[in-house]
Write an enzyme that holds these catalytic residues in place. Structure first.
Site, PDB file in Angstrom:
ATOM      1  N   TYR A  22     -15.637  83.534  36.908  1.00  0.00           N
ATOM      2  CA  TYR A  22     -15.803  82.572  37.884  1.00  0.00           C
ATOM      3  C   TYR A  22     -17.057  82.760  39.129  1.00  0.00           C
ATOM      4  O   TYR A  22     -17.261  81.927  39.588  1.00  0.00           O
ATOM      5  CB  TYR A  22     -14.694  82.159  38.551  1.00  0.00           C
ATOM      6  CG  TYR A  22     -13.314  81.813  37.924  1.00  0.00           C
ATOM      7  CD1 TYR A  22     -13.417  80.731  36.936  1.00  0.00           C
ATOM      8  CD2 TYR A  22     -12.272  82.704  37.846  1.00  0.00           C
ATOM      9  CE1 TYR A  22     -12.399  80.604  36.160  1.00  0.00           C
ATOM     10  CE2 TYR A  22     -11.148  82.401  36.949  1.00  0.00           C
ATOM     11  CZ  TYR A  22     -11.184  81.449  35.966  1.00  0.00           C
ATOM     12  OH  TYR A  22     -10.050  81.336  35.276  1.00  0.00           O
ATOM     13  N   ASN A  73     -12.327  69.684  37.782  1.00  0.00           N
ATOM     14  CA  ASN A  73     -12.110  70.726  36.988  1.00  0.00           C
ATOM     15  C   ASN A  73     -10.408  70.814  37.573  1.00  0.00           C
ATOM     16  O   ASN A  73     -10.266  71.321  38.668  1.00  0.00           O
ATOM     17  CB  ASN A  73     -12.858  71.837  37.748  1.00  0.00           C
ATOM     18  CG  ASN A  73     -12.370  73.208  37.064  1.00  0.00           C
ATOM     19  OD1 ASN A  73     -11.322  73.375  36.356  1.00  0.00           O
ATOM     20  ND2 ASN A  73     -12.976  74.066  37.422  1.00  0.00           N
ATOM     21  N   HIS A  99     -15.811  73.161  33.734  1.00  0.00           N
ATOM     22  CA  HIS A  99     -15.019  74.459  33.665  1.00  0.00           C
ATOM     23  C   HIS A  99     -16.116  75.610  34.171  1.00  0.00           C
ATOM     24  O   HIS A  99     -17.163  75.459  33.232  1.00  0.00           O
ATOM     25  CB  HIS A  99     -14.256  74.875  32.424  1.00  0.00           C
ATOM     26  CG  HIS A  99     -13.268  73.810  32.183  1.00  0.00           C
ATOM     27  ND1 HIS A  99     -12.173  73.781  33.074  1.00  0.00           N
ATOM     28  CD2 HIS A  99     -13.374  72.818  31.317  1.00  0.00           C
ATOM     29  CE1 HIS A  99     -11.238  72.544  32.425  1.00  0.00           C
ATOM     30  NE2 HIS A  99     -11.945  72.097  31.476  1.00  0.00           N
TER      31      HIS A  99
HETATM   32  C1  DQA Z   1     -10.914  77.056  34.915  1.00  0.00           C
HETATM   33  C2  DQA Z   1     -10.563  77.414  33.425  1.00  0.00           C
HETATM   34  C3  DQA Z   1      -8.726  77.435  33.468  1.00  0.00           C
HETATM   35  O1  DQA Z   1      -8.525  78.142  32.264  1.00  0.00           O
HETATM   36  C4  DQA Z   1      -8.327  78.255  34.672  1.00  0.00           C
HETATM   37  O2  DQA Z   1      -7.049  78.186  34.737  1.00  0.00           O
HETATM   38  C5  DQA Z   1      -8.918  77.675  35.986  1.00  0.00           C
HETATM   39  C6  DQA Z   1     -10.272  77.693  36.148  1.00  0.00           C
HETATM   40  C7  DQA Z   1     -12.638  77.137  34.864  1.00  0.00           C
HETATM   41  O3  DQA Z   1     -13.105  76.528  35.801  1.00  0.00           O
HETATM   42  O4  DQA Z   1     -13.011  77.992  34.296  1.00  0.00           O
HETATM   43  O5  DQA Z   1      -8.248  77.946  36.699  1.00  0.00           O
HETATM   44  O6  DQA Z   1     -10.898  75.464  34.871  1.00  0.00           O
END
Ligand code: DQA
Length: 146
Positions: A22, A73, A99
């Site tokens: 992230y 998201n 995402h």
């Molecule tokens: C997410 C990917 C999801 O699998 C995860 O649970 C998230 C963030 C992303 O932004 O990459 O919380 O949506």
């Protein structure tokens, strides 16, 4: 043109989550950047985040006939929330799914999104740039359909 930027569970903890997926950006920084980019494109961007699934469903209901476009998201709800999927299906406005990480290159259970079929576009694995692309996509889409 009013666009709603919706974030689901655990995205309020960006900046404290795994950097390799992230990055280091906080939700506040991300939202500020999306608002700024939206302004450039002539859009008003309104942000909302919750860790409560029902609250996100109700927020989506509020946006029926109100939003010109949605960027969402949903976090982990992406992978199993039929409630959020069904709420999104009610909207007339185009929905962009974003995402930060590349969900297709991670654990098996993350590779499936139950909301993608009600989203006009899905962008994954591009970090903040994915949100910028989603706004640009919405600007072009809404511009062309009036
Ligand atoms: C997410 C990917 C999801 O699998 C995860 O649970 C998230 C963030 C992303 O932004 O990459 O919380 O949506």
């Amino acid at each position: 043109m009013t666009i709603y930027l919706l974030h689901g569970c655990n995205l309020d903890m960006l900046g404290r989550r795994r950097q390799e997926h992230y990055g280091g950006i906080t939700l506040q920084m991300l939202e500020n950047e999306v608002v700024r980019k939206g302004r450039e494109l002539g859009m008003k961007v309104r942000s909302f985040q919750t860790n409560h699934e029902g609250d996100l469903v109700e927020k989506i209901h509020e946006l029926v006939d109100r939003a010109d476009g949605i960027v969402i998201n949903p976090g982990a709800w992406t992978h199993y929330s039929y409630a959020i999927r069904d709420a999104l299906e009610i909207l007339d406005a185009p929905v962009a799914e974003v995402h930060l990480s590349d969900i297709y290159a991670r654990e098996e259970w993350r590779r499936r999104s139950v909301i993608s079929d009600v989203c006009a576009v899905t962008i994954a694995g591009k970090g903040l740039q994915g949100y910028v692309e989603a706004l640009e996509w919405l600007a072009a889409e809404i511009g062309s359909t009036g």
